[in-house]
Design a protein around this motif. Structure first.
Motif, PDB file in Angstrom:
ATOM      1  N   THR A 156       0.850  -1.185   0.000  1.00 14.68           N
ATOM      2  CA  THR A 156       0.000   0.000   0.000  1.00 14.68           C
ATOM      3  C   THR A 156       0.889   1.239   0.000  1.00 14.68           C
ATOM      4  O   THR A 156       2.072   1.172   0.328  1.00 14.68           O
ATOM      5  CB  THR A 156      -0.935  -0.002   1.217  1.00 14.68           C
ATOM      6  OG1 THR A 156      -0.168  -0.234   2.403  1.00 14.68           O
ATOM      7  CG2 THR A 156      -1.985  -1.096   1.090  1.00 14.68           C
ATOM      8  N   PHE A 157       0.297   2.381  -0.337  1.00 13.89           N
ATOM      9  CA  PHE A 157       1.081   3.573  -0.691  1.00 13.89           C
ATOM     10  C   PHE A 157       2.008   4.069   0.420  1.00 13.89           C
ATOM     11  O   PHE A 157       3.013   4.710   0.140  1.00 13.89           O
ATOM     12  CB  PHE A 157       0.140   4.709  -1.104  1.00 13.89           C
ATOM     13  CG  PHE A 157      -0.791   5.161  -0.010  1.00 13.89           C
ATOM     14  CD1 PHE A 157      -0.435   6.142   0.882  1.00 13.89           C
ATOM     15  CD2 PHE A 157      -2.056   4.595   0.102  1.00 13.89           C
ATOM     16  CE1 PHE A 157      -1.301   6.565   1.879  1.00 13.89           C
ATOM     17  CE2 PHE A 157      -2.933   5.000   1.100  1.00 13.89           C
ATOM     18  CZ  PHE A 157      -2.554   5.989   1.994  1.00 13.89           C
ATOM     19  N   HIS A 158       1.712   3.755   1.676  1.00 10.29           N
ATOM     20  CA  HIS A 158       2.517   4.309   2.761  1.00 10.29           C
ATOM     21  C   HIS A 158       3.615   3.352   3.234  1.00 10.29           C
ATOM     22  O   HIS A 158       4.291   3.646   4.212  1.00 10.29           O
ATOM     23  CB  HIS A 158       1.618   4.675   3.945  1.00 10.29           C
ATOM     24  CG  HIS A 158       0.714   3.571   4.396  1.00 10.29           C
ATOM     25  ND1 HIS A 158      -0.434   3.247   3.725  1.00 10.29           N
ATOM     26  CD2 HIS A 158       0.802   2.718   5.440  1.00 10.29           C
ATOM     27  CE1 HIS A 158      -1.031   2.247   4.347  1.00 10.29           C
ATOM     28  NE2 HIS A 158      -0.295   1.891   5.378  1.00 10.29           N
ATOM     29  N   LEU A 159       3.789   2.235   2.535  1.00  9.46           N
ATOM     30  CA  LEU A 159       4.822   1.271   2.912  1.00  9.46           C
ATOM     31  C   LEU A 159       5.690   0.934   1.703  1.00  9.46           C
ATOM     32  O   LEU A 159       5.245   1.012   0.562  1.00  9.46           O
ATOM     33  CB  LEU A 159       4.189  -0.020   3.439  1.00  9.46           C
ATOM     34  CG  LEU A 159       3.463   0.042   4.777  1.00  9.46           C
ATOM     35  CD1 LEU A 159       2.775  -1.289   5.031  1.00  9.46           C
ATOM     36  CD2 LEU A 159       4.426   0.358   5.910  1.00  9.46           C
ATOM     37  N   GLU A 160       6.933   0.562   1.979  1.00  6.47           N
ATOM     38  CA  GLU A 160       7.815   0.102   0.914  1.00  6.47           C
ATOM     39  C   GLU A 160       7.553  -1.378   0.637  1.00  6.47           C
ATOM     40  O   GLU A 160       7.140  -2.126   1.519  1.00  6.47           O
ATOM     41  CB  GLU A 160       9.281   0.288   1.324  1.00  6.47           C
ATOM     42  CG  GLU A 160       9.703   1.732   1.493  1.00  6.47           C
ATOM     43  CD  GLU A 160      11.188   1.839   1.788  1.00  6.47           C
ATOM     44  OE1 GLU A 160      11.995   1.617   0.866  1.00  6.47           O
ATOM     45  OE2 GLU A 160      11.543   2.131   2.946  1.00  6.47           O
ATOM     46  N   THR A 161       7.828  -1.794  -0.593  1.00  9.25           N
ATOM     47  CA  THR A 161       7.673  -3.206  -0.938  1.00  9.25           C
ATOM     48  C   THR A 161       8.832  -4.006  -0.359  1.00  9.25           C
ATOM     49  O   THR A 161       9.901  -3.472  -0.063  1.00  9.25           O
ATOM     50  CB  THR A 161       7.639  -3.406  -2.464  1.00  9.25           C
ATOM     51  OG1 THR A 161       8.865  -2.927  -3.016  1.00  9.25           O
ATOM     52  CG2 THR A 161       6.480  -2.666  -3.079  1.00  9.25           C
TER      53      THR A 161
END
Length: 468
Positions: A156-161
Motif C-alpha cells: 500500500t502507498f505508505h509502505l515500501e515493498t
C-alpha cells in the motif's frame, strides 16, 4: 443355358470383387476406438467450449439455487481489491503487503499464470515461497523471520515493498536418440531490492505459478480412500514409481488431513486454499487467516483495514463455490487416430502411473460434483521428480524433490485462454514437449521411453496430451 452360365460367371466375379473390397475396407478401418464418454473430462459438469472463456464456465449440471453464489464468487474473483478505507467497503482492505489485487491477476480468465516477461514486471502470476530450516507448530514450513512465507512485491502507498524477483536463464540441450535436439531453459532466481537487507544463505526459495481453476471441486470430491489406494511408498509393483500422500494442517478442524491442492499438496481443502490465497497473495483477512501480512516493526493496528475480517464469511463461501464449480472443458479430437495412438503410447511409457486417467467422485456438499466419472489425469500424490526440478524446500511431508502430479485436463486450451504454453511449477517449460523432457526421478523411465519413440510417435503423444 448359355445366358445362365454368363450370368453365373458375372455373379461369381461380382462376389469375388465384393469380398476383396470388404477386405480392403477392413485393412483401412480405424485401428483405435475411443472409450464411451471419453470426451467428458468432467463428467456431467463438462462444457463444450474452446473459446478464450473455456475455463470460466459454470458446471453444466449445477443446481440453479447455487447460481447466485457462482456469480457473486465470479465477481469477487475478478474485481480488484482497493486500499482501505474506501467507499467500496465490500472490496477494501488489500495489503498492506501483497502480490496481486485480485484472484484473476494470477489466474487470468480462470487460467494459468506465467513467469514475468522481463525483470520488474508485476502481476504475472508467479510468486516466491520462503522458509528457513525447521518446521512450524504443525509440521509445516517455517516462515522466514522478516519476509514471512512468501515475498510480496507490492504494498500500500505508505509502505515500501519487500523486494523484487530477477530471473536469468541458462540453456540445456537435450538430444533424442534419433538426433533431434531440444533446447530447454533453466531459470535462476535472485531476490532484489530487499527491504530488510540480504536474506541469509539458509533461506529456501520456491517459485510457484498460479494454475488454471477448472475442476477443483471434482478433485475435492474424489474419496480419500481412492487417493490413498494409489500410495506405493516401497514401490511394491517395481515400476519405479512410489506415490506419497501429504498430511497437512487443516485449520478449520484443527487436525491433520490429506493434502490435495497446491503444487506440493499442501492444502487440505478448497476453503483453506482460497482463504490462504486471499491472505498470502492479496493481504485479505478471513476467519481462517485473521492476521494481516504485517512488516517487521510496523503496528498493523495503526494501518486502516477493510474490517475484521476483511472478507465476510458469506463472500468467502461464494468464492469457494465459484472455484468448486468451474466446469472442465470437453476433450477435442478425442476420436482422431493420431490422438488415440498417442493415448496408447502414453500408457506404454507408463505415464499413467502418476497421471491416472479416470476416477469416480464420491459424496460432496455440492450435489453436481458427486458421483461423477471424471478424467483429470492425476493421482493427487507426491512424486520425486528429480534434482533438476527440485526446489529443495520441504512442505509438510513433501520433500524438496517432490511435487504433486499436475492434472492434465484443459492443458491443450491454455494457449487459447492465456496466450502462452508455459508449464511446470515455475513456468520454465515453454510447451508440453519441454515439460516432459524436464521429468526426472520417478518419471525418468517414462521420459526415456518417450525419448526413444520415433518422431512420429512423439508427435502422437503430444497430440494426445494437447487434446485433454
Amino acid at each position: 443355358m448359355q445366358h445362365y452360365f454368363k450370368t453365373g460367371k458375372l455373379l461369381l466375379l461380382t462376389t469375388i470383387l465384393s469380398f476383396l473390397s470388404c477386405s480392403d475396407d477392413d485393412s483401412n478401418s480405424p485401428k483405435y476406438t475411443a472409450e464411451q464418454g471419453e470426451e467428458l473430462s468432467g463428467g456431467a459438469t463438462t462444457v463444450f467450449d474452446t473459446s478464450v472463456n473455456a475455463f470460466g464456465k459454470i458446471a453444466q449440471n449445477l443446481n440453479s439455487d447455487l447460481d447466485t453464489d457462482f456469480f457473486v464468487g465470479n465477481s469477487l474473483f475478478n474485481q480488484n481489491w482497493v486500499i482501505a478505507p474506501a467507499s467500496t467497503t465490500a472490496r477494501d482492505g488489500v495489503g498492506p503487503l501483497f502480490n496481486a489485487r485480485s484472484c484473476s491477476t494470477c489466474h487470468f480468465k480462470d487460467g494459468r499464470g506465467r513467469s514475468p516477461l522481463h525483470n520488474g514486471e508485476l502481476n504475472h502470476g508467479l510468486l516466491i515461497r520462503l522458509s528457513v530450516p525447521g518446521v512450524d507448530a504443525h509440521g509445516g514450513p517455517l516462515a522466514e523471520p522478516n519476509y514471512g512465507g512468501q515475498l510480496q512485491d507490492q504494498s500500500t502507498f505508505h509502505l515500501e515493498t519487500e523486494g523484487g524477483i530477477e530471473i536469468t536463464y541458462e540453456n540445456k540441450v537435450v538430444t533424442y536418440p534419433d538426433g533431434k535436439s531440444v533446447t530447454l531453459r533453466k531459470p535462476n532466481y535472485t531476490l532484489t531490492n530487499l527491504l530488510y537487507g540480504e536474506i541469509s544463505d539458509n533461506v529456501m526459495m520456491s517459485p510457484r505459478v498460479g494454475n488454471q481453476m477448472i475442476g477443483l471441486g471434482l478433485l475435492e470430491a474424489i474419496p480419500e480412500a481412492t487417493i490413498l489406494a494409489n500410495v506405493d511408498l516401497t514401490d511394491a509393483d517395481g515400476d519405479g514409481v512410489s506415490g506419497k500422500a501429504n498430511s497437512v494442517w487443516d485449520i478449520e478442524s484443527q487436525s491433520m488431513k490429506l493434502g490435495r491442492f497446491g503444487w506440493k499438496s499442501n492444502q487440505p481443502s478448497l476453503l483453506q486454499q482460497v482463504a490462504g490465497a486471499y491472505n498470502g497473495d492479496m493481504g485479505i483477512t478471513s476467519y481462517l487467516f485473521p492476521n494481516e501480512n504485517c512488516p517487521p516493526g510496523v503496528d498493523c493496528d495503526e494501518i486502516p483495514n477493510g474490517g475484521t475480517p476483511e472478507i465476510p464469511n458469506d463472500d468467502l463461501v461464494s468464492t469457494v463455490i465459484y472455484a468448486s464449480t468451474l466446469a472442465v472443458p470437453a476433450r477435442r479430437n478425442w476420436e482422431d487416430q493420431d490422438v488415440l495412438a498417442g493415448k496408447e503410447l502414453f500408457k506404454t511409457a507408463n505415464c499413467t502411473a502418476c497421471h491416472i486417467a479416470k476416477f469416480q467422485t464420491g459424496n460432496h456438499s455440492i450435489e453436481a460434483l458427486a458421483n461423477q466419472t471424471i478424467r483429470p489425469y492425476t493421482d493427487l500424490l507426491l512424486h520425486d521428480m528429480g534434482d533438476e526440478l527440485a526446489d529443495n524446500r520441504p512442505d509438510f511431508d513433501a520433500t524438496g524433490n517432490e511435487w504433486r502430479t499436475q492434472p492434465l485436463w484443459g492443458i491443450g486450451l491454455i494457449e487459447t485462454v492465456n496466450k502462452h504454453t508455459n508449464l511446470l511449477h515455475d513456468g520454465r517449460a515453454r510447451n508440453v514437449e519441454e515439460a516432459i523432457l524436464w521429468h526426472g526421478g520417478e518419471a525418468e523411465n517414462s521420459k526415456q521411453k518417450f525419448m526413444n519413440f520415433t518422431e512420429e510417435e512423439r508427435e502422437q503423444v503430444l497430440k494426445f496430451i494437447n487434446s485433454l
